[in-house]
Design a protein around this motif. Structure first.
Motif, short mmCIF file in Angstrom:
data_model
loop_
_atom_site.label_atom_id
_atom_site.label_comp_id
_atom_site.label_asym_id
_atom_site.label_seq_id
_atom_site.Cartn_x
_atom_site.Cartn_y
_atom_site.Cartn_z
N GLY A 184 44.20 57.64 36.93
CA GLY A 184 43.65 56.80 37.80
C GLY A 184 44.62 55.61 38.00
O GLY A 184 45.81 55.84 37.26
N PRO A 185 44.54 54.70 38.72
CA PRO A 185 45.34 53.60 39.01
C PRO A 185 45.23 52.59 37.93
O PRO A 185 46.08 51.68 37.59
N THR A 186 44.36 52.57 36.87
CA THR A 186 43.74 51.33 36.07
C THR A 186 44.48 51.73 34.89
O THR A 186 44.73 52.84 34.54
N LEU A 187 44.61 50.54 34.15
CA LEU A 187 45.15 50.60 32.78
C LEU A 187 44.10 51.37 31.89
O LEU A 187 44.74 52.07 30.90
N ARG A 188 42.97 51.06 32.17
CA ARG A 188 41.84 51.39 31.20
C ARG A 188 42.06 53.17 31.46
O ARG A 188 41.97 53.90 30.31
N GLU A 189 42.00 53.83 32.24
CA GLU A 189 41.99 55.28 32.91
C GLU A 189 43.14 55.77 32.23
O GLU A 189 43.11 56.73 31.43
N GLN A 190 44.42 55.19 32.52
CA GLN A 190 45.60 55.67 32.01
C GLN A 190 45.71 55.67 30.50
O GLN A 190 46.12 56.46 29.82
N THR A 191 45.15 54.50 29.77
CA THR A 191 45.31 54.46 28.25
C THR A 191 44.34 55.45 27.55
O THR A 191 44.77 55.88 26.82
N LEU A 192 43.37 55.38 28.20
CA LEU A 192 42.23 56.75 27.47
C LEU A 192 42.78 58.10 27.75
O LEU A 192 42.86 58.90 26.86
N GLN A 193 43.38 58.28 28.60
CA GLN A 193 43.90 59.71 29.11
C GLN A 193 45.10 59.88 28.18
O GLN A 193 45.48 60.90 27.65
N THR A 194 46.12 58.78 28.03
CA THR A 194 47.38 58.80 27.24
C THR A 194 46.72 59.04 25.65
O THR A 194 47.52 60.15 25.32
N LEU A 195 45.90 58.53 25.19
CA LEU A 195 45.37 58.70 23.91
C LEU A 195 45.12 60.02 23.77
O LEU A 195 45.19 60.88 22.80
N ALA A 196 44.23 60.67 24.81
CA ALA A 196 43.57 61.85 24.78
C ALA A 196 44.88 63.05 24.45
O ALA A 196 44.94 64.10 24.11
N ASN A 197 45.81 62.53 25.26
CA ASN A 197 47.15 63.60 25.40
C ASN A 197 47.81 63.61 24.13
O ASN A 197 48.48 64.50 23.67
N VAL A 198 47.99 62.17 23.51
CA VAL A 198 48.52 62.41 22.13
C VAL A 198 47.76 63.21 21.29
O VAL A 198 48.23 63.94 20.38
#
Length: 136
Positions: free
Chosen positions: A50-64
């Motif tokens: 998504g475009p928000t920092l929240r969406e991207q941060t949570l997905q990034t942590l899930a990817n790690v």
């Protein structure tokens, strides 16, 4: 000599260059910088969460986390996390998201962390990498 094993979870696309999403050698696991792309869909390009920092941060942590798990590690095995932000104004919000996430996902002491500011491809706001050491 211990074999070096490249790690690519099913949720990840093939990297766009000659690198691995994660590499394990012995009890050391290095997770390459991950961004907030949704799980891979065959035949489709990577899509940001998504475009928000929240969406991207949570997905990034899930990817790690997916790469850690692929290599036999958990967040408690992580010794160091590096966070790369594109905007200094996102630091406070990222810290709040980071703290809430790790309140839920850690049972041991939190890892060391560094945060720096970088340029990322358009639309991407955050990248995270991690270094884990597993029990021998």
């Amino acid at each position: 000599m211990t074999e070096k094993i490249a790690l690519t979870p099913k949720t990840h696309t093939t990297p766009p260059a000659k690198f691995s999403h994660g590499v394990r050698k012995g009890n050391i696991l290095q997770v390459a910088g991950q961004v907030g792309f949704l799980p891979a869909v065959e035949g489709q390009p990577p899509t940001p969460a998504g475009p928000t920092l929240r969406e991207q941060t949570l997905q990034t942590l899930a990817n790690v986390k997916a790469i850690l798990e692929e290599g036999g590690a958990t967040w408690d095995d992580v010794m160091m996390i590096r966070v790369y932000l594109t905007d200094v104004d996102h630091f406070s919000e990222m810290n709040a998201l980071y703290n809430a996430y790790f309140e839920e996902h850690l049972t041991e002491a939190p890892p060391a962390r560094t945060t720096v500011y970088v340029g990322l491809p358009p639309g991407l706001l955050i990248e995270i990498d991690a270094l884990a050491v597993l029990d021998a």
